[in-house]
Design a protein around this motif. Structure first.
Motif, PDB file in Angstrom:
ATOM      1  N   GLY A 158      -6.418  26.993   6.684  1.00 19.94           N
ATOM      2  CA  GLY A 158      -7.520  27.369   5.813  1.00 19.94           C
ATOM      3  C   GLY A 158      -7.503  26.710   4.455  1.00 19.94           C
ATOM      4  O   GLY A 158      -8.510  26.747   3.735  1.00 19.94           O
ATOM      5  N   THR A 159      -6.390  26.110   4.100  1.00 18.57           N
ATOM      6  CA  THR A 159      -6.309  25.431   2.805  1.00 18.57           C
ATOM      7  C   THR A 159      -6.741  23.983   2.945  1.00 18.57           C
ATOM      8  O   THR A 159      -6.882  23.457   4.051  1.00 18.57           O
ATOM      9  N   SER A 160      -6.954  23.338   1.793  1.00 20.03           N
ATOM     10  CA  SER A 160      -7.351  21.933   1.772  1.00 20.03           C
ATOM     11  C   SER A 160      -6.197  21.074   1.277  1.00 20.03           C
ATOM     12  O   SER A 160      -5.411  21.506   0.433  1.00 20.03           O
ATOM     13  N   VAL A 161      -6.119  19.889   1.808  1.00 19.06           N
ATOM     14  CA  VAL A 161      -5.031  18.973   1.463  1.00 19.06           C
ATOM     15  C   VAL A 161      -5.617  17.619   1.090  1.00 19.06           C
ATOM     16  O   VAL A 161      -6.474  17.101   1.804  1.00 19.06           O
ATOM     17  N   LYS A 162      -5.137  17.055  -0.021  1.00 22.88           N
ATOM     18  CA  LYS A 162      -5.604  15.744  -0.449  1.00 22.88           C
ATOM     19  C   LYS A 162      -4.488  14.723  -0.290  1.00 22.88           C
ATOM     20  O   LYS A 162      -3.355  14.946  -0.714  1.00 22.88           O
ATOM     21  N   ILE A 163      -4.833  13.595   0.304  1.00 24.44           N
ATOM     22  CA  ILE A 163      -3.887  12.494   0.503  1.00 24.44           C
ATOM     23  C   ILE A 163      -4.413  11.281  -0.257  1.00 24.44           C
ATOM     24  O   ILE A 163      -5.589  10.940  -0.145  1.00 24.44           O
ATOM     25  N   GLU A 164      -3.526  10.663  -1.023  1.00 22.47           N
ATOM     26  CA  GLU A 164      -3.920   9.489  -1.803  1.00 22.47           C
ATOM     27  C   GLU A 164      -3.412   8.203  -1.155  1.00 22.47           C
ATOM     28  O   GLU A 164      -2.300   8.162  -0.620  1.00 22.47           O
ATOM     29  N   CYS A 165      -4.218   7.170  -1.262  1.00 20.37           N
ATOM     30  CA  CYS A 165      -3.855   5.842  -0.767  1.00 20.37           C
ATOM     31  C   CYS A 165      -4.108   4.847  -1.894  1.00 20.37           C
ATOM     32  O   CYS A 165      -5.218   4.784  -2.430  1.00 20.37           O
ATOM     33  N   ARG A 166      -3.080   4.112  -2.262  1.00 19.12           N
ATOM     34  CA  ARG A 166      -3.209   3.158  -3.369  1.00 19.12           C
ATOM     35  C   ARG A 166      -2.767   1.760  -2.944  1.00 19.12           C
ATOM     36  O   ARG A 166      -1.738   1.602  -2.269  1.00 19.12           O
ATOM     37  N   SER A 167      -3.537   0.768  -3.354  1.00 18.80           N
ATOM     38  CA  SER A 167      -3.096  -0.616  -3.215  1.00 18.80           C
ATOM     39  C   SER A 167      -2.403  -0.971  -4.528  1.00 18.80           C
ATOM     40  O   SER A 167      -2.994  -0.857  -5.601  1.00 18.80           O
ATOM     41  N   LEU A 168      -1.139  -1.362  -4.440  1.00 17.53           N
ATOM     42  CA  LEU A 168      -0.313  -1.489  -5.647  1.00 17.53           C
ATOM     43  C   LEU A 168      -0.439  -2.845  -6.339  1.00 17.53           C
ATOM     44  O   LEU A 168      -0.305  -2.935  -7.556  1.00 17.53           O
ATOM     45  N   VAL A 204       0.851  -1.182   0.000  1.00 18.04           N
ATOM     46  CA  VAL A 204       0.000   0.000   0.000  1.00 18.04           C
ATOM     47  C   VAL A 204       0.890   1.235   0.000  1.00 18.04           C
ATOM     48  O   VAL A 204       1.832   1.316   0.800  1.00 18.04           O
ATOM     49  N   SER A 205       0.596   2.167  -0.877  1.00 21.31           N
ATOM     50  CA  SER A 205       1.390   3.401  -0.935  1.00 21.31           C
ATOM     51  C   SER A 205       0.517   4.596  -0.576  1.00 21.31           C
ATOM     52  O   SER A 205      -0.720   4.544  -0.693  1.00 21.31           O
ATOM     53  N   GLN A 206       1.171   5.645  -0.124  1.00 23.97           N
ATOM     54  CA  GLN A 206       0.498   6.897   0.169  1.00 23.97           C
ATOM     55  C   GLN A 206       1.261   8.042  -0.454  1.00 23.97           C
ATOM     56  O   GLN A 206       2.499   8.027  -0.515  1.00 23.97           O
ATOM     57  N   HIS A 207       0.509   9.062  -0.867  1.00 27.24           N
ATOM     58  CA  HIS A 207       1.157  10.246  -1.430  1.00 27.24           C
ATOM     59  C   HIS A 207       0.360  11.485  -1.065  1.00 27.24           C
ATOM     60  O   HIS A 207      -0.879  11.458  -1.160  1.00 27.24           O
ATOM     61  N   PRO A 208       0.988  12.547  -0.594  1.00 29.99           N
ATOM     62  CA  PRO A 208       2.427  12.640  -0.378  1.00 29.99           C
ATOM     63  C   PRO A 208       2.836  12.014   0.947  1.00 29.99           C
ATOM     64  O   PRO A 208       1.981  11.664   1.760  1.00 29.99           O
ATOM     65  N   SER A 209       4.122  11.888   1.166  1.00 32.54           N
ATOM     66  CA  SER A 209       4.595  11.350   2.441  1.00 32.54           C
ATOM     67  C   SER A 209       4.630  12.443   3.507  1.00 32.54           C
ATOM     68  O   SER A 209       4.547  12.168   4.702  1.00 32.54           O
ATOM     69  N   ARG A 210       4.748  13.673   3.012  1.00 37.20           N
ATOM     70  CA  ARG A 210       4.847  14.791   3.946  1.00 37.20           C
ATOM     71  C   ARG A 210       4.259  16.022   3.267  1.00 37.20           C
ATOM     72  O   ARG A 210       4.502  16.258   2.083  1.00 37.20           O
ATOM     73  N   LEU A 255     -13.074  14.553   3.902  1.00 37.51           N
ATOM     74  CA  LEU A 255     -13.808  13.975   2.777  1.00 37.51           C
ATOM     75  C   LEU A 255     -13.068  12.756   2.240  1.00 37.51           C
ATOM     76  O   LEU A 255     -11.888  12.832   1.929  1.00 37.51           O
ATOM     77  N   ILE A 256     -13.790  11.658   2.121  1.00 35.66           N
ATOM     78  CA  ILE A 256     -13.176  10.427   1.644  1.00 35.66           C
ATOM     79  C   ILE A 256     -13.859   9.995   0.361  1.00 35.66           C
ATOM     80  O   ILE A 256     -15.084   9.934   0.281  1.00 35.66           O
ATOM     81  N   ASN A 257     -13.034   9.681  -0.629  1.00 36.19           N
ATOM     82  CA  ASN A 257     -13.523   9.196  -1.910  1.00 36.19           C
ATOM     83  C   ASN A 257     -12.827   7.891  -2.231  1.00 36.19           C
ATOM     84  O   ASN A 257     -11.597   7.823  -2.229  1.00 36.19           O
ATOM     85  N   HIS A 258     -13.599   6.865  -2.502  1.00 32.65           N
ATOM     86  CA  HIS A 258     -13.034   5.543  -2.829  1.00 32.65           C
ATOM     87  C   HIS A 258     -13.550   5.186  -4.203  1.00 32.65           C
ATOM     88  O   HIS A 258     -14.462   4.377  -4.346  1.00 32.65           O
ATOM     89  N   ALA A 259     -12.954   5.823  -5.212  1.00 36.15           N
ATOM     90  CA  ALA A 259     -13.503   5.761  -6.565  1.00 36.15           C
ATOM     91  C   ALA A 259     -13.195   4.464  -7.291  1.00 36.15           C
ATOM     92  O   ALA A 259     -13.893   4.101  -8.229  1.00 36.15           O
ATOM     93  N   SER A 260     -12.128   3.784  -6.882  1.00 35.24           N
ATOM     94  CA  SER A 260     -11.775   2.540  -7.562  1.00 35.24           C
ATOM     95  C   SER A 260     -11.281   1.541  -6.525  1.00 35.24           C
ATOM     96  O   SER A 260     -11.096   1.873  -5.366  1.00 35.24           O
ATOM     97  N   LEU A 261     -11.042   0.318  -6.974  1.00 34.32           N
ATOM     98  CA  LEU A 261     -10.600  -0.736  -6.064  1.00 34.32           C
ATOM     99  C   LEU A 261      -9.135  -0.593  -5.669  1.00 34.32           C
ATOM    100  O   LEU A 261      -8.633  -1.390  -4.882  1.00 34.32           O
ATOM    101  N   THR A 262      -8.452   0.393  -6.224  1.00 31.50           N
ATOM    102  CA  THR A 262      -7.044   0.574  -5.872  1.00 31.50           C
ATOM    103  C   THR A 262      -6.724   1.968  -5.357  1.00 31.50           C
ATOM    104  O   THR A 262      -5.569   2.269  -5.065  1.00 31.50           O
ATOM    105  N   LEU A 263      -7.713   2.827  -5.237  1.00 28.50           N
ATOM    106  CA  LEU A 263      -7.441   4.204  -4.850  1.00 28.50           C
ATOM    107  C   LEU A 263      -8.514   4.760  -3.930  1.00 28.50           C
ATOM    108  O   LEU A 263      -9.712   4.678  -4.207  1.00 28.50           O
ATOM    109  N   THR A 314      -8.990   8.454  -1.497  1.00 28.86           N
ATOM    110  CA  THR A 314      -8.389   9.745  -1.157  1.00 28.86           C
ATOM    111  C   THR A 314      -9.058  10.326   0.081  1.00 28.86           C
ATOM    112  O   THR A 314     -10.265  10.138   0.301  1.00 28.86           O
ATOM    113  N   LEU A 315      -8.247  10.995   0.879  1.00 32.77           N
ATOM    114  CA  LEU A 315      -8.718  11.722   2.056  1.00 32.77           C
ATOM    115  C   LEU A 315      -8.395  13.188   1.832  1.00 32.77           C
ATOM    116  O   LEU A 315      -7.231  13.525   1.600  1.00 32.77           O
ATOM    117  N   THR A 316      -9.405  14.038   1.877  1.00 28.10           N
ATOM    118  CA  THR A 316      -9.193  15.467   1.740  1.00 28.10           C
ATOM    119  C   THR A 316      -9.515  16.141   3.064  1.00 28.10           C
ATOM    120  O   THR A 316     -10.645  16.022   3.556  1.00 28.10           O
TER     121      THR A 316
END
Lengths: 119, 110
Positions: A16-26, A4-10, A68-76, A78-80
């Protein structure tokens, strides 16, 4: 297998800004993904569970409009983190489970985590 | 929700010593898991236990699922420097959701 990978690492962002974190099953398809938050020297706290194609289930006390969590595919998944504030600074870790029947391969495999710092 | 009590919170040992840590719960779990987390990384699964009384080994690691289903222990034999890290127990409630213990921080003096 079961990486499982995540991006970004840091990530460092302004308040006040929004940040999106991706999680992928490789190397497997994840029927379910989980998002955890870990504060320094503390344990992992489950924030939400997401299944592909459906709305995430949030734990008590976790604001779904803020995380906000989006699980759009079986490998991805995202947490915003929306309108981030300094108190949202933490280590965010995702995990994924292949959803196969039986054995330790059906357990949660964790990503390497994303360190969020909100200034 | 359910909570796990993990002890000890920290351990300072000499290289070569054996290590023992445990988790207890007020409720029954159907699965016990042991993870290791290195600094700045996600947890890595060490051992999974599925049956009450089950004793499972993974190299120098041995873990047991308590007969009452409310506890588990992890032993590490002949510790080496790379064993340093934080060890978490986790119990599964229901089909998927995990509850984690507070962690045991292991420090090894060479």
């Amino acid at each position: 297998g079961a990486v499982v990978s995540q991006h970004p690492s840091r990530v460092i962002c302004k308040s006040g800004t929004s940040v999106k974190i991706e999680c992928r099953s490789l190397d497997f398809q994840a029927t379910t993904m989980f998002w955890y938050r870990q504060f320094p020297k503390q344990s992992l706290m489950l924030m939400a569970t997401s299944n592909e194609g459906s709305k995430a289930t949030y734990e008590q006390g976790v604001e779904k409009d803020k995380f906000l969590i989006n699980h759009a595919s079986l490998t991805l998944s995202t947490l915003t983190v929306t309108s981030a504030h300094p108190e949202d600074s933490s280590f965010y870790i995702c995990s994924a489970t292949p959803g196969l029947a039986g054995g330790s391969y059906n357990e949660q495999f964790f990503g390497p985590g994303t360190r969020l710092t909100v200034l | 929700g359910q909570q796990l009590n993990q002890s000890p919170q920290s351990m300072f040992i000499q290289e070569g010593e054996d290590v023992s840590m445990n988790c207890t719960s007020s409720s029954i779990f159907n699965t016990w898991l042991w993870y290791k987390q290195d600094p700045g990384e996600g947890p890595v699964l060490l051992i999974a236990l599925y049956k009450a009384g089950e004793l499972t080994s993974n190299g120098r690691l041995t873990a047991q699922f308590g007969i009452t289903r409310k506890d588990s222990f992890l032993n590490i034999s002949a510790s080496i420097p790379s064993d340093v890290g934080i060890y978490f127990c986790a119990g599964r409630e229901g089909a998927q959701k995990l509850v984690f213990g507070q962690g045991t921080r292991l420090t090894i003096n060479p």
